[in-house]
Enzyme design. Sequence first.
Site, PDB file in Angstrom:
ATOM      1  N   SER A   1       0.830  -1.194   0.000  1.00  0.00           N
ATOM      2  CA  SER A   1       0.000   0.000   0.000  1.00  0.00           C
ATOM      3  C   SER A   1       0.860   1.237   0.000  1.00  0.00           C
ATOM      4  CB  SER A   1      -0.868   0.028   1.273  1.00  0.00           C
ATOM      5  OG  SER A   1      -1.716  -1.083   1.340  1.00  0.00           O
TER       6      SER A   1
ATOM      7  N   SER B   1      -3.376  -3.669  -2.737  1.00  0.00           N
ATOM      8  CA  SER B   1      -2.763  -2.415  -2.311  1.00  0.00           C
ATOM      9  C   SER B   1      -3.812  -1.418  -1.825  1.00  0.00           C
ATOM     10  CB  SER B   1      -1.991  -1.822  -3.492  1.00  0.00           C
ATOM     11  OG  SER B   1      -0.954  -0.978  -3.051  1.00  0.00           O
TER      12      SER B   1
ATOM     13  N   ASP C   1      -3.984   2.175  -1.739  1.00  0.00           N
ATOM     14  CA  ASP C   1      -3.325   3.384  -2.227  1.00  0.00           C
ATOM     15  C   ASP C   1      -4.301   4.547  -2.143  1.00  0.00           C
ATOM     16  OD1 ASP C   1      -1.091   1.816  -2.871  1.00  0.00           O
ATOM     17  OD2 ASP C   1      -1.954   1.305  -4.809  1.00  0.00           O
TER      18      ASP C   1
END
Lengths: 355, 355, 355, 355
Positions: free
Chosen positions: A231, A269, A271
């Site tokens: 991340s 992830s 993000d």
Amino acid sequence: NLFRQNEIRIGVMPTGRLNAITDVQGVKVGQVTIVQGDSVRTGVTSILPHGGNLFQQKVPAAVFVGNGFGKLAGTTQIAELGTIESPIVLTNTLSVAAGIQGIIDYTLQQPGNEKVQSVNAVVGETNDGYLNDIRGMHVSKAQVLQSILQADTGVLAQGNVGAGTGTVCFGWKGGIGTASRQLPANLGGYTVGVLVQTNFGGVLEIAGVPVGQLLQKYALKDELNHTPDGSCMIVVATDAPLDARNLERLAKRAFMGLAKTGGIASNGSGDYVIAFSTANKVPHQPTATVLPVQYLHNEATTPVFMAAIEATEEAIINSLFAAVTMKGKAGRTIEALPKQEVLELIKNYKRGKAQ
Amino acid sequence: NLFRQNEIRIGVMPTGRLNAITDVQGVKVGQVTIVQGDSVRTGVTSILPHGGNLFQQKVPAAVFVGNGFGKLAGTTQIAELGTIESPIVLTNTLSVAAGIQGIIDYTLQQPGNEKVQSVNAVVGETNDGYLNDIRGMHVSKAQVLQSILQADTGVLAQGNVGAGTGTVCFGWKGGIGTASRQLPANLGGYTVGVLVQTNFGGVLEIAGVPVGQLLQKYALKDELNHTPDGSCMIVVATDAPLDARNLERLAKRAFMGLAKTGGIASNGSGDYVIAFSTANKVPHQPTATVLPVQYLHNEATTPVFMAAIEATEEAIINSLFAAVTMKGKAGRTIEALPKQEVLELIKNYKRGKAQ
Amino acid sequence: NLFRQNEIRIGVMPTGRLNAITDVQGVKVGQVTIVQGDSVRTGVTSILPHGGNLFQQKVPAAVFVGNGFGKLAGTTQIAELGTIESPIVLTNTLSVAAGIQGIIDYTLQQPGNEKVQSVNAVVGETNDGYLNDIRGMHVSKAQVLQSILQADTGVLAQGNVGAGTGTVCFGWKGGIGTASRQLPANLGGYTVGVLVQTNFGGVLEIAGVPVGQLLQKYALKDELNHTPDGSCMIVVATDAPLDARNLERLAKRAFMGLAKTGGIASNGSGDYVIAFSTANKVPHQPTATVLPVQYLHNEATTPVFMAAIEATEEAIINSLFAAVTMKGKAGRTIEALPKQEVLELIKNYKRGKAQ
Amino acid sequence: NLFRQNEIRIGVMPTGRLNAITDVQGVKVGQVTIVQGDSVRTGVTSILPHGGNLFQQKVPAAVFVGNGFGKLAGTTQIAELGTIESPIVLTNTLSVAAGIQGIIDYTLQQPGNEKVQSVNAVVGETNDGYLNDIRGMHVSKAQVLQSILQADTGVLAQGNVGAGTGTVCFGWKGGIGTASRQLPANLGGYTVGVLVQTNFGGVLEIAGVPVGQLLQKYALKDELNHTPDGSCMIVVATDAPLDARNLERLAKRAFMGLAKTGGIASNGSGDYVIAFSTANKVPHQPTATVLPVQYLHNEATTPVFMAAIEATEEAIINSLFAAVTMKGKAGRTIEALPKQEVLELIKNYKRGKAQ
């Protein structure tokens, strides 16, 4: 920093004075690094949009979700009301509750907030469980509070500190990174500062040089035996007078900066980009229902957008150059980016000093 | 229940057997009511999509934000991955951290989850601070855990229980409410169940009768001296095989049910709908990368949507009919809806028994 | 209007002077009704936020999608830039291209727009194909242009006119409807006006009276042999100084008004709300990059929201009361709402005069 | 192609057979180039997800808006229903109406569509008004229809063709570009193909080499006298069995590919990604309400995402390498990228043959 010292440049715009998120006037950062025994490698990084009472003087803000496999707290209220009313706390995935609790305690205790019964705590995280005993939940609300209370303007530590203590980026040791850009006066002279907590994968590029490929370390290289998951939390601050709508657009540009480092926003992830502006404050208790404000016209936003792309790309690279090799949980080690080797590669590719 | 006993009907569809969210096979609800001394009036309500290991067998899910002045945790991951992997916990605004912590503890401890390092806790809230000493944060993670562990199928308590212990709705005592609808076999025979935590304002209507106006108690009546702010958490369960996209659409219909009760989604309201389907499970560790599933075609969704509207409207009304007068913080009292008077009004308006 | 004449009231707020979208100062509406032979039953309704050059003086705006089975043109640019720069044109589903073309022609020809090379045409539609030979595409760009050029302030026609010529609502003849609400001075004195093009289904309620059930005409009554599909275009105008973010919230409340009429937003429905504010203009060519503006604080938005709910509910009902029986394609007839019968029903349910 | 011939590589994954969107089985592309006299420089490019009746056999699809200063038609229905039911037509900004009309004519005329009364036309655009007399609206619906009818599988023309005839990219001649990636068998063996219409600005990078800086041609170089505005339409096709939710995620990754070329998504840019999957068809008239389908598990999406990033980056670069110098409106000329010079630059930076 090694990167700039070697005259490697990312983008075309000048940095702010410190090349840090704190180049945006008033922004404060506080970090608590938690390293205990063999397997506790975690921490907290807090970003304060300004040094006053954030609940009483909120700031316009927005969130962009690059990939939402994450637990960022506070997003729906930011989207609805267009403001942030708390410090932004970054920590590890299983410590979001501690982060929220720390923010609430902080806010309820501030003078002027005696009657506050609702606080939208903004807490981001990445998963440092490869090096850190994350299931042990070693971040306390007291440490969160401490990170907030010791937040300061000026130079800030990068690499294996705060929320970046145990993170991994492109297979190397990641961590906290920061950078900034300043627009020329005729484009408004605004500053954009970025802070990142890097813990993601992909195919690393540094200033366009395919470092990941050259070092033979990249996502899917051995067909999924090396997972690119992870991340990246990105915080973008600016003194450009953007409203919430244009801050959401600004946040999206930070994600473009992540892309330029070779990040791929893999399925696993988280993000996220949190963007705020320090130019207009939004009072909790307005003196009038209609407030005069000053906002940047859409047509003038492009240079600010471009600054966010560049500053994010560089902040991520800075996190790699600042990080050092870390041993942690289960005897695992994550190596620092081999900096001299990488600098040589970059020079060989006509970037940096030897160019 | 008084409402149905008096032959008042909302909508045109039949209810499920219990007229409750637990009419959806496998759904469990657990509630902990926390009433202490003069000023603690709060609690926890947990909804479990099924009785197994939710992390290992996730369910398709979606969230719709009616008005986002709230702290619902877990939304971005639900949107990204289309699943819920934890119990849904409802509590008060300043106890979201306890809710998250309780869910994480629960999940980490479940057999089979020994290696789990990331949990997307779904915690909703409304603000019970009028009756409850909310700043005291009297909900513990142990109580959250308890609500999860004692969750059960079957009849569930409504009114001043669990997360509805201290809430206020249309100026009367609100709380937990539930209702359901069942489609005829030729429309699929599916069940839609709804559970609400009611804490919002507006201009109350019951089965179309303008009760708020008749009782002279409604939003903005005295020009803002009576604030309509508040929130409504809505959980919608169905056994119709909807994917995440159609669950988001279903969630939006629940918000329409709220509108029909006279709710206005005021600026300060945190009105959220969490919808999930029990028909398809999504394994955390799939045995193959491509999974055969069965989903309802868009064209067959309308009856399910309509069921969500009706069940939500009735669940809200049920919360009012189940709630009783409550004294709380600072000597304050919130009266229960004057049920006999309201039933008379409704009859006078040609609804219910006398019709 | 029959509805108000019979002293039936929707909601608790007073209407504007005309009970029309044109109560918002400066808003203009133009309509072209196209009825030819046995099977052409369609038209165009254009709404102009102000009478000046809309491209040069844009207005803050937002769109909320209730259910997106529709072809509304222009949405992404409205969301990105927060403005509308053209008339809003409503027509039938297969005539959106004519609508866009008419708007572009209009805009390119306006004095001051000689260099304009990009126009974000906003064109909404519903499907009038039950009564209208929609596949024949009988709306020309010239007629779109005509509707724009003859737009005017003041009283506007409702029912079987303009884009409502051939539409069907709750199984009865629908059409164009309008209504407004005005806030008391101490809440800002703002006006909210709504115009609707009604072509949708559900279980009709009028002022809370279950008219659809009483007349035995409602969605899914005969288990899907009567399709509730259709659409509702809703345009909300206000002189409250809302920015694009708060206009999106306002638009969402209009959808709540639709819910209160018994609309169910069925799978096949294109239910869209376009909201704009006339209070601040956004110049195409700003004289400075930072513009001073005045916006309503979040805390003052609730009464404006409530006005949008009420005005939308009433605008829809008004479309039914204004519409008359229409014969069209393939010898089909859609009856007008049986008004006297409905008024009697409503009285019997203690609404209106006899109350 | 010059780029690949010189052994320059973008990313780490192999291309499909043709390095084109048509590597995805069944995808067809048709282009009509419109060059007339001194100032007409425009055209149409149509992409057909498959060669059958698209209305009757829809494909799962999604749109991601990078920056929404554009007029892409069809987005809300794609988002609501998760499908595309028409060819995707790309053209110029003021010809979207012609595009819609051409698609509607095409769809209504197809055998089996005799009763169709509603078509969601998907039409994207960029603004070719620098070289093209865009206000003259020289694209006819007949030409749109022609582009659809002549669509074919196999090799497709790039550069100054179809919708790319008059576009400008990074200050050089842009146009249509395409590329593809194929996953190894153990990651599913799926193909991802991309087609772009490039008309945007920024700071050009080719395979990481800072070409824009080296050629002294980039956004904001002379402080806003060179506008970076423009747009990029991106179409992503895959045979990976993604549902609409995962296609939206895939679309977002294409935007990351744009970022890697140095695009900055300036305020005036209409950057859109339309993604579809050919693996599951969604019948307009399903034979049952519950349909068995096969979708890729979230966990298996990362390689597909990475393929979209790489293919988009390369498709944009391919558009530049394929385009040739074009004279147009008002005696203006846009030069082609100086290919030999650029190839030398790239070699000098250790990419390509000489490496």
